[in-house]
Design a protein around this motif. Structure first.
Motif, PDB file in Angstrom:
ATOM      1  N   LEU A  42       0.825  -1.210   0.000  1.00  0.00           N
ATOM      2  CA  LEU A  42       0.000   0.000   0.000  1.00  0.00           C
ATOM      3  C   LEU A  42       0.861   1.261   0.000  1.00  0.00           C
ATOM      4  O   LEU A  42       0.550   2.233  -0.696  1.00  0.00           O
TER       5      LEU A  42
ATOM      6  N   SER B 296       2.137   1.948  -3.407  1.00  0.00           N
ATOM      7  CA  SER B 296       1.104   2.145  -4.417  1.00  0.00           C
ATOM      8  C   SER B 296       0.821   3.629  -4.597  1.00  0.00           C
ATOM      9  O   SER B 296       0.580   4.348  -3.628  1.00  0.00           O
TER      10      SER B 296
ATOM     11  N   SER C 280      -1.782   4.818  -6.013  1.00  0.00           N
ATOM     12  CA  SER C 280      -3.221   5.055  -5.856  1.00  0.00           C
ATOM     13  C   SER C 280      -3.703   4.837  -4.422  1.00  0.00           C
ATOM     14  O   SER C 280      -4.841   5.165  -4.103  1.00  0.00           O
TER      15      SER C 280
ATOM     16  N   THR D 285      -4.173   1.948  -3.226  1.00  0.00           N
ATOM     17  CA  THR D 285      -5.014   0.756  -3.326  1.00  0.00           C
ATOM     18  C   THR D 285      -4.180  -0.399  -3.880  1.00  0.00           C
ATOM     19  O   THR D 285      -3.327  -0.181  -4.736  1.00  0.00           O
TER      20      THR D 285
ATOM     21  N   GLU E 147      -4.656  -4.679  -5.161  1.00  0.00           N
ATOM     22  CA  GLU E 147      -5.503  -5.837  -5.399  1.00  0.00           C
ATOM     23  C   GLU E 147      -4.644  -7.070  -5.231  1.00  0.00           C
ATOM     24  O   GLU E 147      -3.561  -7.164  -5.812  1.00  0.00           O
TER      25      GLU E 147
ATOM     26  N   TYR F 118      -8.950   1.412   6.703  1.00  0.00           N
ATOM     27  CA  TYR F 118      -8.879   0.666   5.461  1.00  0.00           C
ATOM     28  C   TYR F 118     -10.269   0.252   5.008  1.00  0.00           C
ATOM     29  O   TYR F 118     -11.148  -0.045   5.834  1.00  0.00           O
TER      30      TYR F 118
ATOM     31  N   ARG G 172      -9.449  -6.217  -2.758  1.00  0.00           N
ATOM     32  CA  ARG G 172      -8.957  -4.866  -3.003  1.00  0.00           C
ATOM     33  C   ARG G 172      -8.910  -4.162  -1.650  1.00  0.00           C
ATOM     34  O   ARG G 172      -9.912  -4.120  -0.930  1.00  0.00           O
TER      35      ARG G 172
ATOM     36  N   ALA H  18      -7.905  -0.569   0.285  1.00  0.00           N
ATOM     37  CA  ALA H  18      -7.629   0.851   0.075  1.00  0.00           C
ATOM     38  C   ALA H  18      -7.419   1.523   1.415  1.00  0.00           C
ATOM     39  O   ALA H  18      -8.192   1.310   2.355  1.00  0.00           O
ATOM     40  N   ARG H  19      -6.388   2.322   1.493  1.00  0.00           N
ATOM     41  CA  ARG H  19      -6.128   3.141   2.679  1.00  0.00           C
ATOM     42  C   ARG H  19      -6.962   4.404   2.506  1.00  0.00           C
ATOM     43  O   ARG H  19      -6.915   5.045   1.459  1.00  0.00           O
TER      44      ARG H  19
END
Length: 156
Positions: free
Chosen positions: A13, A16, A18, A20, A22, A53, A66, A68-69
């Motif tokens: 993360l 990344s 983004s 995000t 996967e 998250y 998936r 995402a922070r």
């Protein structure tokens, strides 16, 4: 093992652009030589809304997870997140995670986190469940939203 899996995912993360990633449970399980249920355990306990998250899961056909922070930047966004994370009932563990997240984001000082943790500790709330969790959520909501107010004088 759970710590290693958590740190690996957090590293992905952090790298990344983004915010995000996967992942496939099966691939992670193979990487860490464990069963997919251990990956599920880490995801459900270490990557929660209280910790900041969002986890979306899709099964079948090479299903993925998936993660995402969720950054807390704008005041309205923080207030909305606090309302969502707290709800009407809050366990001691979830409250601890919430306070840690607010500290990580620089929204609460270490002293504020310690004071709040003491005030909502099960030993300080001599009530039976679920009433204790309801009072804990109410206290945290009131104090955190007060601390986040624009007109609240900061530390001097």
């Amino acid at each position: 093992m759970a710590d290693q899996i958590e740190n690996y995912i957090k590293g992905l993360l952090n790298n990344s652009t983004s915010g995000t990633v996967e992942l496939q449970r099966q691939e992670l399980a193979e990487l860490f030589t464990c069963v997919p249920s251990q990956i599920t355990y880490v995801l459900s306990t270490r990557f929660t809304i209280e910790r900041g998250y969002l986890v979306e899961s899709r099964r079948g056909g090479g299903g993925y997870v998936r993660i995402a922070r969720v950054p807390l930047r704008a005041e309205d966004q923080v207030k909305g997140w606090v309302q969502e994370a707290l709800g009407d009932y809050l366990s001691q563990d979830a409250a601890t995670e919430l306070l840690a997240r607010l500290g990580e984001e620089g929204l609460l000082t270490r002293r504020e986190r310690m004071l709040l943790a003491a005030a909502i500790n099960r030993n300080a709330l001599p009530l039976e469940l679920p009433q204790r969790d309801r009072v804990r959520a109410s206290i945290l909501k009131a104090v955190i939203l007060t601390l986040l107010r624009d007109d609240f004088p900061g530390e001097q």
